[in-house]
Design an enzyme around this catalytic site. Structure first.
Site, PDB file in Angstrom:
ATOM      1  N   LEU A   1       0.837  -1.208   0.000  1.00  0.00           N
ATOM      2  CA  LEU A   1       0.000   0.000   0.000  1.00  0.00           C
ATOM      3  C   LEU A   1       0.869   1.255   0.000  1.00  0.00           C
ATOM      4  O   LEU A   1       0.671   2.159  -0.810  1.00  0.00           O
ATOM      5  CB  LEU A   1      -0.912  -0.026   1.252  1.00  0.00           C
ATOM      6  CG  LEU A   1      -1.757   1.223   1.517  1.00  0.00           C
ATOM      7  CD1 LEU A   1      -2.824   1.386   0.432  1.00  0.00           C
ATOM      8  CD2 LEU A   1      -2.447   1.137   2.889  1.00  0.00           C
TER       9      LEU A   1
ATOM     10  N   GLU B   1       3.608   4.162  -0.380  1.00  0.00           N
ATOM     11  CA  GLU B   1       4.386   4.690  -1.512  1.00  0.00           C
ATOM     12  C   GLU B   1       5.286   5.806  -0.999  1.00  0.00           C
ATOM     13  O   GLU B   1       5.054   6.322   0.090  1.00  0.00           O
ATOM     14  CB  GLU B   1       3.428   5.261  -2.570  1.00  0.00           C
ATOM     15  CG  GLU B   1       2.507   4.218  -3.152  1.00  0.00           C
ATOM     16  CD  GLU B   1       1.686   4.757  -4.333  1.00  0.00           C
ATOM     17  OE1 GLU B   1       1.750   5.971  -4.605  1.00  0.00           O
ATOM     18  OE2 GLU B   1       1.021   3.926  -4.964  1.00  0.00           O
TER      19      GLU B   1
ATOM     20  N   GLU C   1       1.511  -0.208   9.694  1.00  0.00           N
ATOM     21  CA  GLU C   1       0.069  -0.532   9.711  1.00  0.00           C
ATOM     22  C   GLU C   1      -0.747   0.581  10.367  1.00  0.00           C
ATOM     23  O   GLU C   1      -1.719   0.340  11.083  1.00  0.00           O
ATOM     24  CB  GLU C   1      -0.170  -1.914  10.315  1.00  0.00           C
ATOM     25  CG  GLU C   1       0.534  -2.968   9.464  1.00  0.00           C
ATOM     26  CD  GLU C   1      -0.031  -4.353   9.555  1.00  0.00           C
ATOM     27  OE1 GLU C   1      -1.195  -4.519   9.944  1.00  0.00           O
ATOM     28  OE2 GLU C   1       0.711  -5.292   9.192  1.00  0.00           O
TER      29      GLU C   1
HETATM   30  N1  CAA Z   1     -13.180  -1.071   6.386  1.00  0.00           N
HETATM   31  C1  CAA Z   1     -13.797  -0.855   5.195  1.00  0.00           C
HETATM   32  N2  CAA Z   1     -13.867   0.378   4.618  1.00  0.00           N
HETATM   33  C2  CAA Z   1     -13.283   1.406   5.278  1.00  0.00           C
HETATM   34  C3  CAA Z   1     -12.624   1.251   6.511  1.00  0.00           C
HETATM   35  C4  CAA Z   1     -12.591  -0.072   7.069  1.00  0.00           C
HETATM   36  N3  CAA Z   1     -11.991  -0.312   8.231  1.00  0.00           N
HETATM   37  N4  CAA Z   1     -12.152   2.438   6.891  1.00  0.00           N
HETATM   38  C5  CAA Z   1     -12.495   3.326   5.940  1.00  0.00           C
HETATM   39  N5  CAA Z   1     -13.184   2.695   4.969  1.00  0.00           N
HETATM   40  C6  CAA Z   1     -13.774   3.292   3.760  1.00  0.00           C
HETATM   41  C7  CAA Z   1     -14.695   4.450   4.114  1.00  0.00           C
HETATM   42  O1  CAA Z   1     -16.009   4.007   4.396  1.00  0.00           O
HETATM   43  C8  CAA Z   1     -14.638   5.285   2.850  1.00  0.00           C
HETATM   44  O2  CAA Z   1     -15.508   4.771   1.870  1.00  0.00           O
HETATM   45  P1  CAA Z   1     -16.811   5.607   1.365  1.00  0.00           P
HETATM   46  O3  CAA Z   1     -16.324   6.983   1.020  1.00  0.00           O
HETATM   47  O4  CAA Z   1     -17.291   4.836   0.184  1.00  0.00           O
HETATM   48  O5  CAA Z   1     -17.747   5.609   2.514  1.00  0.00           O
HETATM   49  C9  CAA Z   1     -13.235   5.039   2.337  1.00  0.00           C
HETATM   50  O6  CAA Z   1     -12.747   3.862   2.964  1.00  0.00           O
HETATM   51  C10 CAA Z   1     -12.287   6.182   2.645  1.00  0.00           C
HETATM   52  O7  CAA Z   1     -12.284   6.375   4.033  1.00  0.00           O
HETATM   53  P2  CAA Z   1     -11.926   7.767   4.693  1.00  0.00           P
HETATM   54  O8  CAA Z   1     -12.753   8.852   4.087  1.00  0.00           O
HETATM   55  O9  CAA Z   1     -11.990   7.569   6.163  1.00  0.00           O
HETATM   56  O10 CAA Z   1     -10.420   7.973   4.160  1.00  0.00           O
HETATM   57  P3  CAA Z   1      -9.295   8.968   4.625  1.00  0.00           P
HETATM   58  O11 CAA Z   1      -8.588   9.478   3.439  1.00  0.00           O
HETATM   59  O12 CAA Z   1      -9.851   9.972   5.593  1.00  0.00           O
HETATM   60  O13 CAA Z   1      -8.245   7.969   5.343  1.00  0.00           O
HETATM   61  C11 CAA Z   1      -7.248   6.808   7.146  1.00  0.00           C
HETATM   62  C12 CAA Z   1      -8.540   7.260   6.455  1.00  0.00           C
HETATM   63  C13 CAA Z   1      -7.727   6.067   8.380  1.00  0.00           C
HETATM   64  C14 CAA Z   1      -6.377   7.973   7.554  1.00  0.00           C
HETATM   65  C15 CAA Z   1      -6.491   5.848   6.185  1.00  0.00           C
HETATM   66  O14 CAA Z   1      -5.951   6.550   5.095  1.00  0.00           O
HETATM   67  C16 CAA Z   1      -5.397   5.068   6.857  1.00  0.00           C
HETATM   68  O15 CAA Z   1      -5.674   4.075   7.542  1.00  0.00           O
HETATM   69  N6  CAA Z   1      -4.113   5.478   6.685  1.00  0.00           N
HETATM   70  C17 CAA Z   1      -2.991   4.704   7.184  1.00  0.00           C
HETATM   71  C18 CAA Z   1      -2.534   3.697   6.179  1.00  0.00           C
HETATM   72  C19 CAA Z   1      -1.784   2.565   6.785  1.00  0.00           C
HETATM   73  O16 CAA Z   1      -2.163   2.000   7.807  1.00  0.00           O
HETATM   74  N7  CAA Z   1      -0.700   2.163   6.140  1.00  0.00           N
HETATM   75  C20 CAA Z   1       0.048   1.043   6.574  1.00  0.00           C
HETATM   76  C21 CAA Z   1       0.782   0.458   5.428  1.00  0.00           C
HETATM   77  S1  CAA Z   1       0.717  -1.298   5.367  1.00  0.00           S
HETATM   78  C22 CAA Z   1       1.950  -1.880   6.347  1.00  0.00           C
HETATM   79  O17 CAA Z   1       2.541  -1.194   7.112  1.00  0.00           O
HETATM   80  C23 CAA Z   1       2.144  -3.348   6.216  1.00  0.00           C
HETATM   81  C24 CAA Z   1       3.473  -3.870   6.570  1.00  0.00           C
HETATM   82  O18 CAA Z   1       4.247  -4.230   5.698  1.00  0.00           O
HETATM   83  C25 CAA Z   1       3.796  -4.159   7.978  1.00  0.00           C
END
Ligand code: CAA
Length: 379
Positions: free
Chosen positions: A125, A127, A363
């Site tokens: 995810l 970038e 995460e």
């Molecule tokens: N389940 C399903 N859908 C979800 C959800 C969930 N838990 N959370 C949000 N959504 C949906 C929302 O309903 C929305 O959809 P609709 O508009 O159709 O209703 C859509 O996703 C967008 O949601 P937001 O408007 O809340 O989006 P946002 O831009 O405000 O972002 C955020 C929300 C929580 C900040 C999110 O961007 C986020 O979690 N950011 C962090 C990313 C992250 O955790 N990265 C980790 C990388 S992976 C990693 O680290 C793995 C590794 O290798 C160890």
């Protein structure tokens, strides 16, 4: 309310503890120092069922609950957080995501091998310019009819060069914002897929973290997970469970450091007595144990919510937010209890302190967890 673990939970916990002590502890310092991926150990973890714990046995998994997963993650992470991040990503991001949202063909083709650990997976995810702000995907998956043309770069990918299957999030229709994002299954070796250099990290140095480059990679349409435009929700939903895994990793790092601090404080003498007899040390141990117990309860609550099909977005985020802070605080104090010995590699606590930091970052950073929690509170 029942706080009793079942016989099965206790057996899983014991098996993980035994594995960590006999297979992961030897060589953990050297693997950290030389950034050596624990390849043999991960293979054994697959054979023992630790890489697909919650997957349905019909796809090669262990069919266990999330509580068992938390217990095993804690034990493995006490000793080797580099191995436990492989376990967490493979179980909760890759296997869970495919089992929940993949087609039957995708499950047969990929999940069966991922769940047994025959191959491992990566979740792509982040970038260079899209970390916390995950909707700002620059990687593109252009719809070309029967395939997607994938172009872009992913950063800090766990299992970057060791995975065989990569779940890649990419933007197909920028005008649709997050609803134009797709999740694609990309196989190692697809033409145009290049693995960048390994990151030289502060902690979890045995894990394999790389950037990935995609140049005109043709990904067949049947490799898309879910409907067109489901990719962002796929990522969010998958990460909600992933956070329980990382919370348990943080818990394990903390409890591993605490156990070492208790042991050392009973052996080391200062001012004529074991340092455990000094109140300065006793108070540190009391704080550590209390915080760890609270972190453990939050992890188990989130796991219970997931197992009982309740909403676990908030409880998982709370567990990760709290346990990662406890990991940082506890490991710093464990180094302090060890004094000068804590500052050298042989005593393990300096590694645990370095490993703890990432649990507040990946995460979803702690700040992102607070966004997730507060949004739920204010709904
Ligand atoms: N389940 C399903 N859908 C979800 C959800 C969930 N838990 N959370 C949000 N959504 C949906 C929302 O309903 C929305 O959809 P609709 O508009 O159709 O209703 C859509 O996703 C967008 O949601 P937001 O408007 O809340 O989006 P946002 O831009 O405000 O972002 C955020 C929300 C929580 C900040 C999110 O961007 C986020 O979690 N950011 C962090 C990313 C992250 O955790 N990265 C980790 C990388 S992976 C990693 O680290 C793995 C590794 O290798 C160890």
């Amino acid at each position: 309310m029942n706080f009793q673990l079942t016989e099965e939970h206790l057996a899983v916990q014991e098996a993980a503890r035994e594995f960590a002590q006999t297979e992961l502890l030897p060589g953990v310092i050297e693997r950290d120092e030389h950034q050596k991926f624990p390849a043999e150990q991960i293979k054994k973890m697959g054979e023992l069922g630790f890489l697909g714990m919650m997957v349905d046995p019909k796809y090669g998994g262990g069919g266990m609950d999330t509580i068992s997963y938390v217990l095993a993650m804690e034990e493995i992470s006490k000793v080797d957080a580099s191995a436990s991040v492989v376990m967490s990503v493979n179980n909760s991001l890759v296997c869970w995501g495919l089992e929940k949202y993949g087609t039957e063909e995708q499950k047969q083709k990929y999940l069966t091998r991922l769940a047994t650990g025959e191959i491992i997976g990566a979740f792509c995810l982040s970038e260079p310019e899209a970390g916390s702000d995950a909707t700002s995907q620059r990687t593109t998956a252009e719809d070309k009819g029967d395939y997607y043309l994938l172009n872009g770069t992913k950063n800090w990918i766990t299992n970057g060069s060791t995975a065989s299957v990569y779940l890649v999030i990419a933007q197909t229709d920028v005008a649709k914002g997050h609803r134009g994002i797709n999740a694609l299954i990309v196989e190692r070796g697809m033409e145009g897929f290049e693995i960048g250099p390994k990151e030289n990290k502060l902690g979890i140095r045995g894990s394999d973290t790389h950037s990935l480059m995609f140049t005109d990679v043709k990904v067949p349409k049947e490799n898309r997970i879910g409907e067109d435009g489901f990719g962002f929700k796929f990522a969010m939903s998958t990460l909600a469970g992933g956070r329980i895994g990382i919370a348990s990793q943080a818990l394990g790092i903390a409890s591993g450091a605490y156990e070492l601090a208790v042991k050392y404080s009973k052996e080391r003498k200062a001012f004529g007595v074991e340092i455990a007899k000094h109140q300065a040390i006793q108070f540190k141990l009391a704080d550590m144990a209390t915080n760890i117990e609270a972190a453990r309860l939050l992890c188990l609550q989130a796991a219970y919510d997931k197992d009982t099909h309740a909403d676990y977005g908030k409880s998982g985020a709370m567990a990760k937010l709290f346990a990662s802070k406890v990991a940082m605080d506890t490991t710093i104090e464990a180094v302090q209890v060890h004094g000068g010995y804590g500052f050298v590699k042989e005593y393990h606590v300096e590694r645990l302190m370095r490993d703890a930091k990432i649990t507040q970052i990946y995460e979803g950073t702690s700040e992102i967890q607070k966004i997730v929690i507060s949004r739920e509170l204010l709904k």
